[in-house]
Structure formats: C-alpha cells, structure tokens
Scaffold this motif. Structure first.
Motif, PDB file in Angstrom:
ATOM      1  N   MET A   1     -64.744 -25.027   4.249  1.00  0.00           N
ATOM      2  CA  MET A   1     -64.869 -26.339   4.849  1.00  0.00           C
ATOM      3  C   MET A   1     -64.042 -27.304   4.005  1.00  0.00           C
ATOM      4  O   MET A   1     -63.982 -27.186   2.792  1.00  0.00           O
ATOM      5  CB  MET A   1     -66.333 -26.758   4.876  1.00  0.00           C
ATOM      6  N   ARG A   2     -63.431 -28.237   4.676  1.00  0.00           N
ATOM      7  CA  ARG A   2     -62.651 -29.264   3.975  1.00  0.00           C
ATOM      8  C   ARG A   2     -63.587 -30.145   3.157  1.00  0.00           C
ATOM      9  O   ARG A   2     -64.808 -30.098   3.316  1.00  0.00           O
ATOM     10  CB  ARG A   2     -61.893 -30.134   4.986  1.00  0.00           C
ATOM     11  N   ALA A   3     -63.008 -30.965   2.309  1.00  0.00           N
ATOM     12  CA  ALA A   3     -63.800 -31.892   1.505  1.00  0.00           C
ATOM     13  C   ALA A   3     -64.709 -32.712   2.422  1.00  0.00           C
ATOM     14  O   ALA A   3     -64.285 -33.139   3.493  1.00  0.00           O
ATOM     15  CB  ALA A   3     -62.878 -32.821   0.718  1.00  0.00           C
ATOM     16  N   VAL A   4     -65.935 -32.893   1.990  1.00  0.00           N
ATOM     17  CA  VAL A   4     -66.919 -33.616   2.798  1.00  0.00           C
ATOM     18  C   VAL A   4     -66.967 -35.074   2.351  1.00  0.00           C
ATOM     19  O   VAL A   4     -67.221 -35.372   1.190  1.00  0.00           O
ATOM     20  CB  VAL A   4     -68.317 -32.974   2.673  1.00  0.00           C
ATOM     21  N   LEU A   5     -66.718 -35.958   3.310  1.00  0.00           N
ATOM     22  CA  LEU A   5     -66.737 -37.395   3.068  1.00  0.00           C
ATOM     23  C   LEU A   5     -67.976 -38.007   3.730  1.00  0.00           C
ATOM     24  O   LEU A   5     -68.645 -37.351   4.539  1.00  0.00           O
ATOM     25  CB  LEU A   5     -65.470 -38.031   3.638  1.00  0.00           C
ATOM     26  N   LEU A   6     -68.242 -39.254   3.407  1.00  0.00           N
ATOM     27  CA  LEU A   6     -69.383 -39.940   4.001  1.00  0.00           C
ATOM     28  C   LEU A   6     -69.272 -39.954   5.524  1.00  0.00           C
ATOM     29  O   LEU A   6     -70.276 -39.768   6.227  1.00  0.00           O
ATOM     30  CB  LEU A   6     -69.494 -41.371   3.454  1.00  0.00           C
ATOM     31  N   SER A   7     -68.074 -40.134   6.046  1.00  0.00           N
ATOM     32  CA  SER A   7     -67.893 -40.142   7.504  1.00  0.00           C
ATOM     33  C   SER A   7     -68.288 -38.801   8.125  1.00  0.00           C
ATOM     34  O   SER A   7     -68.787 -38.756   9.250  1.00  0.00           O
ATOM     35  CB  SER A   7     -66.463 -40.503   7.876  1.00  0.00           C
ATOM     36  N   ASP A   8     -68.091 -37.703   7.395  1.00  0.00           N
ATOM     37  CA  ASP A   8     -68.507 -36.389   7.883  1.00  0.00           C
ATOM     38  C   ASP A   8     -70.028 -36.299   7.975  1.00  0.00           C
ATOM     39  O   ASP A   8     -70.579 -35.796   8.961  1.00  0.00           O
ATOM     40  CB  ASP A   8     -68.019 -35.281   6.937  1.00  0.00           C
ATOM     41  N   VAL A   9     -70.689 -36.783   6.938  1.00  0.00           N
ATOM     42  CA  VAL A   9     -72.156 -36.735   6.897  1.00  0.00           C
ATOM     43  C   VAL A   9     -72.744 -37.594   8.018  1.00  0.00           C
ATOM     44  O   VAL A   9     -73.682 -37.174   8.705  1.00  0.00           O
ATOM     45  CB  VAL A   9     -72.677 -37.192   5.511  1.00  0.00           C
ATOM     46  N   HIS A  36     -66.724 -24.459   8.347  1.00  0.00           N
ATOM     47  CA  HIS A  36     -66.134 -23.469   7.440  1.00  0.00           C
ATOM     48  C   HIS A  36     -65.205 -22.531   8.200  1.00  0.00           C
ATOM     49  O   HIS A  36     -64.070 -22.288   7.777  1.00  0.00           O
ATOM     50  CB  HIS A  36     -67.230 -22.678   6.732  1.00  0.00           C
ATOM     51  N   TRP A  37     -65.673 -22.010   9.312  1.00  0.00           N
ATOM     52  CA  TRP A  37     -64.851 -21.091  10.107  1.00  0.00           C
ATOM     53  C   TRP A  37     -63.591 -21.786  10.613  1.00  0.00           C
ATOM     54  O   TRP A  37     -62.511 -21.198  10.636  1.00  0.00           O
ATOM     55  CB  TRP A  37     -65.645 -20.520  11.263  1.00  0.00           C
ATOM     56  N   ALA A  38     -63.718 -23.031  11.058  1.00  0.00           N
ATOM     57  CA  ALA A  38     -62.558 -23.773  11.557  1.00  0.00           C
ATOM     58  C   ALA A  38     -61.542 -24.001  10.434  1.00  0.00           C
ATOM     59  O   ALA A  38     -60.332 -23.897  10.655  1.00  0.00           O
ATOM     60  CB  ALA A  38     -62.997 -25.110  12.155  1.00  0.00           C
ATOM     61  N   ASP A  39     -62.025 -24.290   9.239  1.00  0.00           N
ATOM     62  CA  ASP A  39     -61.121 -24.477   8.109  1.00  0.00           C
ATOM     63  C   ASP A  39     -60.367 -23.183   7.817  1.00  0.00           C
ATOM     64  O   ASP A  39     -59.146 -23.191   7.624  1.00  0.00           O
ATOM     65  CB  ASP A  39     -61.906 -24.938   6.880  1.00  0.00           C
ATOM     66  N   ARG A  40     -61.063 -22.082   7.807  1.00  0.00           N
ATOM     67  CA  ARG A  40     -60.412 -20.783   7.577  1.00  0.00           C
ATOM     68  C   ARG A  40     -59.383 -20.497   8.663  1.00  0.00           C
ATOM     69  O   ARG A  40     -58.278 -20.035   8.376  1.00  0.00           O
ATOM     70  CB  ARG A  40     -61.450 -19.669   7.512  1.00  0.00           C
ATOM     71  N   HIS A  41     -59.744 -20.772   9.906  1.00  0.00           N
ATOM     72  CA  HIS A  41     -58.846 -20.565  11.039  1.00  0.00           C
ATOM     73  C   HIS A  41     -57.588 -21.430  10.883  1.00  0.00           C
ATOM     74  O   HIS A  41     -56.459 -20.940  11.041  1.00  0.00           O
ATOM     75  CB  HIS A  41     -59.586 -20.930  12.338  1.00  0.00           C
ATOM     76  N   THR A  42     -57.787 -22.700  10.552  1.00  0.00           N
ATOM     77  CA  THR A  42     -56.673 -23.635  10.420  1.00  0.00           C
ATOM     78  C   THR A  42     -55.743 -23.228   9.280  1.00  0.00           C
ATOM     79  O   THR A  42     -54.524 -23.236   9.430  1.00  0.00           O
ATOM     80  CB  THR A  42     -57.207 -25.063  10.200  1.00  0.00           C
ATOM     81  N   ARG A  43     -56.312 -22.857   8.164  1.00  0.00           N
ATOM     82  CA  ARG A  43     -55.494 -22.449   7.013  1.00  0.00           C
ATOM     83  C   ARG A  43     -54.742 -21.143   7.293  1.00  0.00           C
ATOM     84  O   ARG A  43     -53.602 -20.978   6.876  1.00  0.00           O
ATOM     85  CB  ARG A  43     -56.360 -22.301   5.774  1.00  0.00           C
ATOM     86  N   ARG A  44     -55.379 -20.229   7.981  1.00  0.00           N
ATOM     87  CA  ARG A  44     -54.764 -18.927   8.249  1.00  0.00           C
ATOM     88  C   ARG A  44     -53.691 -19.011   9.332  1.00  0.00           C
ATOM     89  O   ARG A  44     -52.624 -18.408   9.196  1.00  0.00           O
ATOM     90  CB  ARG A  44     -55.836 -17.920   8.653  1.00  0.00           C
ATOM     91  N   LEU A  45     -53.965 -19.737  10.402  1.00  0.00           N
ATOM     92  CA  LEU A  45     -53.062 -19.747  11.552  1.00  0.00           C
ATOM     93  C   LEU A  45     -52.195 -21.000  11.665  1.00  0.00           C
ATOM     94  O   LEU A  45     -51.288 -21.054  12.494  1.00  0.00           O
ATOM     95  CB  LEU A  45     -53.856 -19.558  12.844  1.00  0.00           C
ATOM     96  N   GLY A  46     -52.508 -22.017  10.879  1.00  0.00           N
ATOM     97  CA  GLY A  46     -51.718 -23.235  10.906  1.00  0.00           C
ATOM     98  C   GLY A  46     -51.960 -24.113  12.121  1.00  0.00           C
ATOM     99  O   GLY A  46     -51.156 -24.993  12.426  1.00  0.00           O
ATOM    100  N   LYS A  47     -53.058 -23.890  12.804  1.00  0.00           N
ATOM    101  CA  LYS A  47     -53.407 -24.753  13.942  1.00  0.00           C
ATOM    102  C   LYS A  47     -54.918 -24.927  13.984  1.00  0.00           C
ATOM    103  O   LYS A  47     -55.667 -24.069  13.527  1.00  0.00           O
ATOM    104  CB  LYS A  47     -52.894 -24.182  15.261  1.00  0.00           C
ATOM    105  N   VAL A  48     -55.347 -26.050  14.554  1.00  0.00           N
ATOM    106  CA  VAL A  48     -56.779 -26.339  14.583  1.00  0.00           C
ATOM    107  C   VAL A  48     -57.497 -25.402  15.546  1.00  0.00           C
ATOM    108  O   VAL A  48     -56.904 -24.901  16.504  1.00  0.00           O
ATOM    109  CB  VAL A  48     -57.069 -27.816  14.950  1.00  0.00           C
ATOM    110  N   HIS A  49     -58.749 -25.178  15.275  1.00  0.00           N
ATOM    111  CA  HIS A  49     -59.578 -24.347  16.142  1.00  0.00           C
ATOM    112  C   HIS A  49     -59.894 -25.128  17.413  1.00  0.00           C
ATOM    113  O   HIS A  49     -60.209 -26.317  17.360  1.00  0.00           O
ATOM    114  CB  HIS A  49     -60.873 -23.973  15.420  1.00  0.00           C
ATOM    115  N   ALA A  50     -59.807 -24.470  18.542  1.00  0.00           N
ATOM    116  CA  ALA A  50     -59.985 -25.144  19.836  1.00  0.00           C
ATOM    117  C   ALA A  50     -61.366 -25.773  19.994  1.00  0.00           C
ATOM    118  O   ALA A  50     -61.491 -26.854  20.578  1.00  0.00           O
ATOM    119  CB  ALA A  50     -59.740 -24.153  20.970  1.00  0.00           C
TER     120      ALA A  50
END
Length: 107
Positions: A1-9, A36-50
């Motif tokens: 998962m990317r860094a968690v900010l107040l806006s995320d919470v 977490h899964w979306a972050d892994r997907h984005t880092r691996r494939l270079g595109k956001v998870h649908a």
C-alpha cells in the motif's frame, strides 16, 4: 500500500460510514487488502488497477461509491475513523514498520 495520509484515513472512514455497523470491520480489512493489492498491481504492471485504483487507501475506499462528507460531530463517523486508525496501527505493529506504514506492509 502506498504511504497513508490523513486524506486516506478520512476517505476510508467515510466509506465505512456508509456500511452497516455489523459489516464495517470486514469492509475495513478488505479496503486495506485491496489498497495493497492495487499497489502491487500498479508497481508490477505500470498501470492502475481497474477496481481498486493506484494503491492508496483513498482510491480503494472510493471504489465503495460516493458517500457524504465525514463530520466530526457524527459519533458513527468518529467510530469509523477510530476503526481505520486502529486497523492501520495493528497492521504496522504486526509488520514492525520502522520507515512508515507503506514500507513493510503485506496486507
């Protein structure tokens, strides 16, 4: 998962506020996993998870649809904030985070 900010919470708490109280813990855990899964997907494939977005908790929370603004004079919203914060703290403790939540998380 990317860094968690107040806006995320806040986004996660707003999403939980739209869920019946009995199902909030399950949805909260699911949002953390999906981020977490979306972050892994984005880092691996270079595109956001649908469905889950770019790997931020905010993007995962927004997948649950539009919800009203969170209000600090709403006790249920405050409970949702507490739930998200507690879930994040627990995950961090379980993974010995030293450089921040996103550095060692394996949701």
């Amino acid at each position: 998962m990317r860094a968690v900010l107040l806006s995320d919470v806040i986004a996660a708490a707003r999403a939980l506020r739209g869920v019946p109280a009995s199902g909030r813990a399950v949805v909260c855990a699911r949002m953390l996993r999906e981020a977490h899964w979306a972050d892994r997907h984005t880092r691996r494939l270079g595109k956001v998870h649908a469905a889950w977005g770019n790997g931020t908790l905010k993007a995962a929370a927004e997948a649950y649809g539009p919800v009203g603004a969170g209000r600090f004079d709403d006790p249920e919203f405050c409970e949702c904030l507490q739930m998200v914060a507690a879930a994040l703290a627990e995950k961090c403790r379980a993974h010995s985070c030293k450089r921040g939540l996103h550095a060692h998380m394996g949701f």
